[in-house]
Structures are given as C-alpha cells and as structure tokens.
Design a protein around this motif. Structure first.
Motif: not given
Length: 132
Positions: A39-47, A49-55, A60-67
C-alpha cells in the motif's frame, strides 16, 4: 527457505515471492519490485517537515515544497507495517531499488543453510534485580 532482505521484507526462495517479515503476507513476485504489492501513502512533505517560519509571511519556509518533492510511505496490506519510505519527484515512478539475483541467492543459501529470524522491534533486557 526464507531469506531476510530488509528489516521488514524477506524472500521465500521456494515460491520466489516477497513476504512481510512481521505477518508473512505474500507481497508479490521477487522478480518484480516489492513496492508494487504494498500500500502507498503519498504524504504531503509539510506534514513530516513543518515550516520553521510563518508560511503566511514567507514563500520559503524551510519546509519541502510539495510541487518539488513527495514522500511515499509503503506499508504491508496484511498488517500495516511500514516497510519503506521514499522521497521522490512528483510524477516520477517509484524507485526500483532492489533486483535480487534469485538463482544466485538460491545457490548461496543452499550452501549456507537457513538463517534464524532476527529480532524485530526493541530488544528486551531482563531485569537483573537492581534497584532503580
């Protein structure tokens, strides 16, 4: 004979199938990628690696961009054990990371003999009677 391939995957050399080491679920042919049977779960990378600064204030928040990146979690359909995690480019097919040489494995393990199961999960250390 079952050969341990990763912490959570094994190959049954008699049936030439991938299996879950936790529940024994048959995942699929060992001649193919084991990921095809999980089974595959396609996770949002922000879940993960949450943003370090206010999005709301910064692009650019130091969180991976899901695009630009996705995190794929592969789990056993039988017991739900997570067998693999993969960081991938969106739209790119899953990586085929293991292609075992089944005839060579059979020859090697015929000479070696079956290996006992490794410990899965935390090791339990018996209480030695010491006061804590």
């Amino acid at each position: 004979m079952k050969v341990l391939m990763t912490e959570y995957l094994q190959i049954d050399l008699e049936t030439e199938k991938w299996e879950c080491r936790v529940c024994g679920h048959v995942i699929g042919p060992a001649s193919e990628s084991y990921k095809e049977g999980l089974l595959v779960h396609n996770r949002d990378p922000r879940e993960i690696h949450p943003p370090i600064i206010d999005p709301e204030k910064y692009r650019f928040t130091f969180s991976p961009d899901p695009e630009w990146v996705r995190i794929l979690e592969y789990c056993c359909p039988g017991c739900g054990t997570q067998a693999e995690v993969e960081y991938a480019i969106p739209g790119h097919p899953p990586l085929h990371d293991m292609q075992p040489d089944l005839p060579a494995l059979k020859a090697q393990w015929a000479r070696r003999g079956e290996m006992g199961e490794a410990v899965v999960g935390p090791a339990v250390v018996p209480d030695q009677g010491h006061n804590h």
